[in-house]
Design a protein around this motif. Structure first.
Motif, PDB file in Angstrom:
ATOM      1  N   ASN A 120      10.299  39.831  11.401  1.00  0.00           N
ATOM      2  CA  ASN A 120       8.719  39.964  11.226  1.00  0.00           C
ATOM      3  C   ASN A 120       7.928  39.301  12.307  1.00  0.00           C
ATOM      4  O   ASN A 120       6.757  39.936  12.381  1.00  0.00           O
ATOM      5  CB  ASN A 120       8.347  39.378   9.819  1.00  0.00           C
ATOM      6  CG  ASN A 120       8.909  40.395   8.673  1.00  0.00           C
ATOM      7  OD1 ASN A 120       8.123  41.352   8.378  1.00  0.00           O
ATOM      8  ND2 ASN A 120      10.009  40.226   8.203  1.00  0.00           N
ATOM      9  N   ARG A 123       6.340  42.226  14.212  1.00  0.00           N
ATOM     10  CA  ARG A 123       5.430  43.339  13.974  1.00  0.00           C
ATOM     11  C   ARG A 123       4.124  43.457  14.605  1.00  0.00           C
ATOM     12  O   ARG A 123       3.524  42.303  15.080  1.00  0.00           O
ATOM     13  CB  ARG A 123       5.031  43.019  12.257  1.00  0.00           C
ATOM     14  CG  ARG A 123       6.208  43.207  11.513  1.00  0.00           C
ATOM     15  CD  ARG A 123       5.778  43.111   9.998  1.00  0.00           C
ATOM     16  NE  ARG A 123       6.845  43.579   8.933  1.00  0.00           N
ATOM     17  CZ  ARG A 123       7.278  44.696   8.694  1.00  0.00           C
ATOM     18  NH1 ARG A 123       6.711  45.684   9.001  1.00  0.00           N
ATOM     19  NH2 ARG A 123       8.148  44.871   7.826  1.00  0.00           N
ATOM     20  N   ASN A 124       3.715  44.489  14.929  1.00  0.00           N
ATOM     21  CA  ASN A 124       2.235  44.549  15.522  1.00  0.00           C
ATOM     22  C   ASN A 124       1.171  44.114  14.603  1.00  0.00           C
ATOM     23  O   ASN A 124       0.349  43.472  15.270  1.00  0.00           O
ATOM     24  CB  ASN A 124       2.016  46.173  15.691  1.00  0.00           C
ATOM     25  CG  ASN A 124       2.533  46.573  16.965  1.00  0.00           C
ATOM     26  OD1 ASN A 124       2.960  45.813  17.939  1.00  0.00           O
ATOM     27  ND2 ASN A 124       2.825  48.015  17.045  1.00  0.00           N
ATOM     28  N   THR A 125       1.260  44.317  13.289  1.00  0.00           N
ATOM     29  CA  THR A 125       0.356  43.592  12.290  1.00  0.00           C
ATOM     30  C   THR A 125       1.046  42.722  11.286  1.00  0.00           C
ATOM     31  O   THR A 125       2.137  43.268  10.930  1.00  0.00           O
ATOM     32  CB  THR A 125      -0.360  44.816  11.645  1.00  0.00           C
ATOM     33  OG1 THR A 125      -0.935  45.657  12.426  1.00  0.00           O
ATOM     34  CG2 THR A 125      -1.547  44.253  10.672  1.00  0.00           C
ATOM     35  N   TYR A 126       0.611  41.588  11.280  1.00  0.00           N
ATOM     36  CA  TYR A 126       1.091  40.619  10.330  1.00  0.00           C
ATOM     37  C   TYR A 126       0.292  40.823   8.984  1.00  0.00           C
ATOM     38  O   TYR A 126      -0.677  41.062   8.772  1.00  0.00           O
ATOM     39  CB  TYR A 126       0.872  39.205  10.850  1.00  0.00           C
ATOM     40  CG  TYR A 126       1.810  38.842  11.941  1.00  0.00           C
ATOM     41  CD1 TYR A 126       3.054  39.317  12.022  1.00  0.00           C
ATOM     42  CD2 TYR A 126       1.233  38.054  12.915  1.00  0.00           C
ATOM     43  CE1 TYR A 126       3.812  38.833  13.266  1.00  0.00           C
ATOM     44  CE2 TYR A 126       1.801  38.024  14.349  1.00  0.00           C
ATOM     45  CZ  TYR A 126       3.147  38.253  14.161  1.00  0.00           C
ATOM     46  OH  TYR A 126       3.763  37.903  15.391  1.00  0.00           O
ATOM     47  N   ASP A 127       1.317  40.513   7.866  1.00  0.00           N
ATOM     48  CA  ASP A 127       0.519  40.261   6.679  1.00  0.00           C
ATOM     49  C   ASP A 127       0.059  38.884   6.622  1.00  0.00           C
ATOM     50  O   ASP A 127       0.079  38.056   7.510  1.00  0.00           O
ATOM     51  CB  ASP A 127       1.435  40.384   5.549  1.00  0.00           C
ATOM     52  CG  ASP A 127       2.557  39.483   5.194  1.00  0.00           C
ATOM     53  OD1 ASP A 127       2.367  38.248   5.835  1.00  0.00           O
ATOM     54  OD2 ASP A 127       3.665  39.688   4.475  1.00  0.00           O
ATOM     55  N   LYS A 128      -0.941  38.655   5.437  1.00  0.00           N
ATOM     56  CA  LYS A 128      -1.457  37.421   5.166  1.00  0.00           C
ATOM     57  C   LYS A 128      -0.701  36.320   5.258  1.00  0.00           C
ATOM     58  O   LYS A 128      -1.033  35.092   5.876  1.00  0.00           O
ATOM     59  CB  LYS A 128      -2.608  37.382   3.935  1.00  0.00           C
ATOM     60  CG  LYS A 128      -1.603  37.043   2.755  1.00  0.00           C
ATOM     61  CD  LYS A 128      -2.675  37.313   1.562  1.00  0.00           C
ATOM     62  CE  LYS A 128      -1.731  36.907   0.076  1.00  0.00           C
ATOM     63  NZ  LYS A 128      -2.752  36.753  -0.878  1.00  0.00           N
ATOM     64  N   TRP A 130       2.250  35.645   7.207  1.00  0.00           N
ATOM     65  CA  TRP A 130       2.718  35.421   8.606  1.00  0.00           C
ATOM     66  C   TRP A 130       1.527  35.158   9.315  1.00  0.00           C
ATOM     67  O   TRP A 130       1.643  34.311  10.267  1.00  0.00           O
ATOM     68  CB  TRP A 130       3.418  36.785   9.053  1.00  0.00           C
ATOM     69  CG  TRP A 130       4.699  36.905   8.613  1.00  0.00           C
ATOM     70  CD1 TRP A 130       5.152  37.346   7.343  1.00  0.00           C
ATOM     71  CD2 TRP A 130       5.914  36.058   9.162  1.00  0.00           C
ATOM     72  NE1 TRP A 130       6.532  37.385   7.236  1.00  0.00           N
ATOM     73  CE2 TRP A 130       7.050  36.514   8.196  1.00  0.00           C
ATOM     74  CE3 TRP A 130       6.099  35.450  10.347  1.00  0.00           C
ATOM     75  CZ2 TRP A 130       8.435  36.206   8.470  1.00  0.00           C
ATOM     76  CZ3 TRP A 130       7.605  35.177  10.656  1.00  0.00           C
ATOM     77  CH2 TRP A 130       8.481  35.488   9.808  1.00  0.00           C
ATOM     78  N   GLU A 131       0.251  35.714   8.985  1.00  0.00           N
ATOM     79  CA  GLU A 131      -1.067  35.153   9.759  1.00  0.00           C
ATOM     80  C   GLU A 131      -1.314  33.819   9.603  1.00  0.00           C
ATOM     81  O   GLU A 131      -1.611  33.050  10.514  1.00  0.00           O
ATOM     82  CB  GLU A 131      -1.979  36.326   9.346  1.00  0.00           C
ATOM     83  CG  GLU A 131      -3.328  36.141  10.436  1.00  0.00           C
ATOM     84  CD  GLU A 131      -3.206  37.005  11.246  1.00  0.00           C
ATOM     85  OE1 GLU A 131      -3.477  36.419  12.527  1.00  0.00           O
ATOM     86  OE2 GLU A 131      -2.415  38.240  11.473  1.00  0.00           O
ATOM     87  N   ASP A 178       5.627  50.117  15.415  1.00  0.00           N
ATOM     88  CA  ASP A 178       5.189  49.278  14.472  1.00  0.00           C
ATOM     89  C   ASP A 178       5.688  47.670  15.089  1.00  0.00           C
ATOM     90  O   ASP A 178       5.227  46.754  14.530  1.00  0.00           O
ATOM     91  CB  ASP A 178       5.753  49.339  13.287  1.00  0.00           C
ATOM     92  CG  ASP A 178       5.218  50.563  12.543  1.00  0.00           C
ATOM     93  OD1 ASP A 178       3.956  51.032  12.882  1.00  0.00           O
ATOM     94  OD2 ASP A 178       5.760  51.205  11.657  1.00  0.00           O
ATOM     95  N   ASP A 180       6.432  45.021  18.394  1.00  0.00           N
ATOM     96  CA  ASP A 180       6.021  44.452  19.763  1.00  0.00           C
ATOM     97  C   ASP A 180       7.058  43.277  20.106  1.00  0.00           C
ATOM     98  O   ASP A 180       7.009  42.297  19.462  1.00  0.00           O
ATOM     99  CB  ASP A 180       4.718  44.217  20.049  1.00  0.00           C
ATOM    100  CG  ASP A 180       4.293  43.794  21.747  1.00  0.00           C
ATOM    101  OD1 ASP A 180       5.426  43.635  22.432  1.00  0.00           O
ATOM    102  OD2 ASP A 180       3.297  43.515  21.876  1.00  0.00           O
ATOM    103  N   LYS A 183       5.658  40.278  21.744  1.00  0.00           N
ATOM    104  CA  LYS A 183       4.351  39.777  21.045  1.00  0.00           C
ATOM    105  C   LYS A 183       4.282  38.177  20.821  1.00  0.00           C
ATOM    106  O   LYS A 183       3.581  37.450  21.117  1.00  0.00           O
ATOM    107  CB  LYS A 183       4.087  40.608  19.561  1.00  0.00           C
ATOM    108  CG  LYS A 183       3.024  39.947  18.961  1.00  0.00           C
ATOM    109  CD  LYS A 183       2.642  40.664  17.504  1.00  0.00           C
ATOM    110  CE  LYS A 183       1.610  40.223  16.980  1.00  0.00           C
ATOM    111  NZ  LYS A 183       1.109  41.034  15.886  1.00  0.00           N
TER     112      LYS A 183
END
Length: 195
Positions: A120, A123-128, A130-131, A178, A180, A183
């Protein structure tokens, strides 16, 4: 150079995360008045382990250690401060895990949202969750750096990247767009250069 001697004190411990590095410096290392403090960040676990939620999910039980969270200033809307707390709970989170669609344990790997847990990070976009783990990790590094510099020392951060297992995207039928694979290193590298 020959002739120089250095005292090196290793206070690292396998399995610790950035929050525990901070507390170790604060409680034990600073009394030695080091010239330099070397912090090694292992991307494999040092980011998610700073999140109480992700840590509980990964281990399947509550890891009894202090955590950090961001809290709002009551008198300054929009400003947040990094605060530590020690959750006094010795709970087993199996009930929550059994109800979570995001987490699955198998004999070979632990999964989050249908893929190996640590993947995870890519991922290009993290959920709340991981953020939040990233923000807390960055906040702890800044707090630690400030304390080390206030004590007259310097902090050096060494990042140990985790290369993803070959074939995960193919094996789990994931869309390569989806993810990287550079990243986490780039995010942490940019943060460290800026700060």
């Amino acid at each position: 150079k020959r002739g120089n001697s250095y005292d090196v004190i290793n206070l690292g411990m396998a399995g610790w995360s950035i929050d525990q590095y901070y507390y170790t410096y604060h409680k034990y290392a600073k009394k030695y008045k080091p010239d330099i403090v070397i912090v090694t960040v292992l991307l494999q676990n040092d980011i998610y382990a700073n999140s109480e939620y992700l840590s509980d999910l990964f281990f399947g039980y509550h890891v009894s250690k202090p955590y950090f969270i961001y809290k709002e200033y009551p008198d300054k809307p929009g400003e947040r401060i990094l605060t530590s707390y020690y959750p006094y709970k010795n709970k087993v989170v199996k009930k929550e895990l059994s109800n979570s669609k995001k987490f699955l344990t198998s004999q070979q790997t632990k999964q989050y949202d249908g893929i190996p847990f640590e993947f995870n990070l890519y991922r290009n976009t993290y959920d709340k969750y991981w953020e939040e783990a990233w923000h807390i990790s960055e906040g702890i590094l800044l707090k630690m750096k400030k304390e080390i510099e206030d004590d007259g020392s310097q902090m050096l951060v060494i990042v140990i990247p985790k290369r993803p297992y070959d074939g995960i995207i193919k094996r789990y039928h994931l869309n390569p767009k989806d993810f990287d694979l550079k990243k986490p290193e780039e995010m942490l590298g940019a943060f460290l250069k800026k700060n």
